[in-house]
Scaffold this motif. Structure first.
Motif, short mmCIF file in Angstrom:
data_model
loop_
_atom_site.label_atom_id
_atom_site.label_comp_id
_atom_site.label_asym_id
_atom_site.label_seq_id
_atom_site.Cartn_x
_atom_site.Cartn_y
_atom_site.Cartn_z
N ILE A 144 -9.71 7.67 -3.40
CA ILE A 144 -9.26 9.05 -3.53
C ILE A 144 -9.76 9.81 -2.31
O ILE A 144 -10.96 9.86 -2.05
N GLU A 145 -8.82 10.34 -1.53
CA GLU A 145 -9.14 11.13 -0.34
C GLU A 145 -9.20 12.61 -0.73
O GLU A 145 -8.33 13.09 -1.45
N ASN A 146 -10.21 13.33 -0.28
CA ASN A 146 -10.36 14.76 -0.55
C ASN A 146 -10.17 15.09 -2.03
O ASN A 146 -9.30 15.89 -2.38
N PRO A 147 -10.96 14.48 -2.93
CA PRO A 147 -10.69 14.63 -4.36
C PRO A 147 -10.81 16.05 -4.91
O PRO A 147 -10.22 16.35 -5.94
N LYS A 148 -11.51 16.92 -4.22
CA LYS A 148 -11.68 18.30 -4.73
C LYS A 148 -10.63 19.26 -4.21
O LYS A 148 -10.64 20.43 -4.56
N TYR B 205 0.85 -1.19 0.00
CA TYR B 205 0.00 0.00 0.00
C TYR B 205 0.89 1.24 0.00
O TYR B 205 2.00 1.21 0.52
N THR B 206 0.39 2.32 -0.57
CA THR B 206 1.03 3.61 -0.46
C THR B 206 0.00 4.69 -0.72
O THR B 206 -1.15 4.40 -1.06
N GLU B 207 0.42 5.92 -0.56
CA GLU B 207 -0.44 7.07 -0.78
C GLU B 207 0.40 8.17 -1.39
O GLU B 207 1.58 8.29 -1.06
N THR B 208 -0.20 8.96 -2.27
CA THR B 208 0.55 10.03 -2.92
C THR B 208 -0.37 11.23 -3.17
O THR B 208 -1.58 11.04 -3.34
N PRO B 209 0.18 12.44 -3.17
CA PRO B 209 -0.66 13.62 -3.38
C PRO B 209 -1.41 13.57 -4.71
O PRO B 209 -0.89 13.10 -5.72
N LEU C 40 -3.18 3.85 -2.96
CA LEU C 40 -2.86 2.83 -3.97
C LEU C 40 -2.50 1.50 -3.32
O LEU C 40 -2.04 1.47 -2.18
N GLN C 41 -2.68 0.44 -4.08
CA GLN C 41 -2.25 -0.87 -3.62
C GLN C 41 -1.68 -1.66 -4.80
O GLN C 41 -2.03 -1.40 -5.96
N LYS C 42 -0.83 -2.59 -4.45
CA LYS C 42 -0.29 -3.51 -5.43
C LYS C 42 -0.39 -4.91 -4.84
O LYS C 42 0.23 -5.20 -3.81
N ILE C 43 -1.20 -5.74 -5.46
CA ILE C 43 -1.36 -7.12 -5.03
C ILE C 43 -0.27 -7.95 -5.70
O ILE C 43 -0.13 -7.93 -6.93
N MET C 44 0.51 -8.62 -4.88
CA MET C 44 1.65 -9.39 -5.41
C MET C 44 1.23 -10.80 -5.77
O MET C 44 0.27 -11.34 -5.19
N ASN C 45 1.94 -11.39 -6.67
CA ASN C 45 1.65 -12.77 -7.09
C ASN C 45 2.27 -13.78 -6.16
O ASN C 45 3.31 -13.64 -5.64
#
Length: 160
Positions: A142-146, A117-121, A155-160
């Motif tokens: 999406i947090e506070n989209p406006k 998981y991560t988060e970005t502006p 974001l997330q990335k599901i690994m194999n």
């Protein structure tokens, strides 16, 4: 370029703070047209002391050909759902595929991870490209989209 990840310590904070400030200010300039900006404490070392040296964090200095070029803060959990808290590199090294190679190295170091998981502006289009197109993350919220300055992509990335 050879990439070396070395555990972050108090001695690294002054030099990393300069790099972090340059990286965040550069992103803020190109995306928001402001001279500087970043999370609280990004410019005085308190961010890195609070999060990079946190006992539960796994943090590394990023060296490129033996030169300090950035840092990365990870949160590694026993349930194997891990979080990228922060990654930054000197703007002089950006747009050369180095960030992607650093992320690949992190994935190799933590092969048992089920989900990252991560988060970005929300304003940082270059970060969106990096995480989604280069590293394989997907936007899940999406947090506070406006609000371009306070909003963020989760974001997330599901690994194999």
């Amino acid at each position: 370029m050879n990439i070396l990840l070395q555990q972050m310590g108090e001695k690294d904070i002054p030099a990393l703070t300069v790099i972090m400030k340059n990286a965040f200010d550069y992103d803020t300039r190109i995306h928001l047209g402001k001279k500087e900006g970043g999370p609280p404490g990004y410019d005085d070392g308190s961010f890195l002391r609070k999060w990079g040296l946190h006992p539960a964090a796994t943090s590394y200095c990023i060296y490129l050909d033996k030169k300090l070029a950035g840092g990365i803060i990870l949160w590694i959990s026993q349930n194997k759902e891990n979080r990228l808290g922060n990654i930054f590199i000197d703007p002089a090294y950006e747009n050369k595929g180095i960030g992607t190679r650093i992320w690949q190295r992190i994935e190799q170091l933590y092969p048992d991870t089920k989900i990252w998981y991560t988060e970005t502006p929300i304003f940082s289009h270059r970060n969106h490209n990096f995480y989604i197109n280069k590293c394989g993350f997907h936007v899940i919220k999406i947090e506070n989209p406006k609000n371009p300055e306070e909003g963020s992509f989760v974001l997330q990335k599901i690994m194999n």
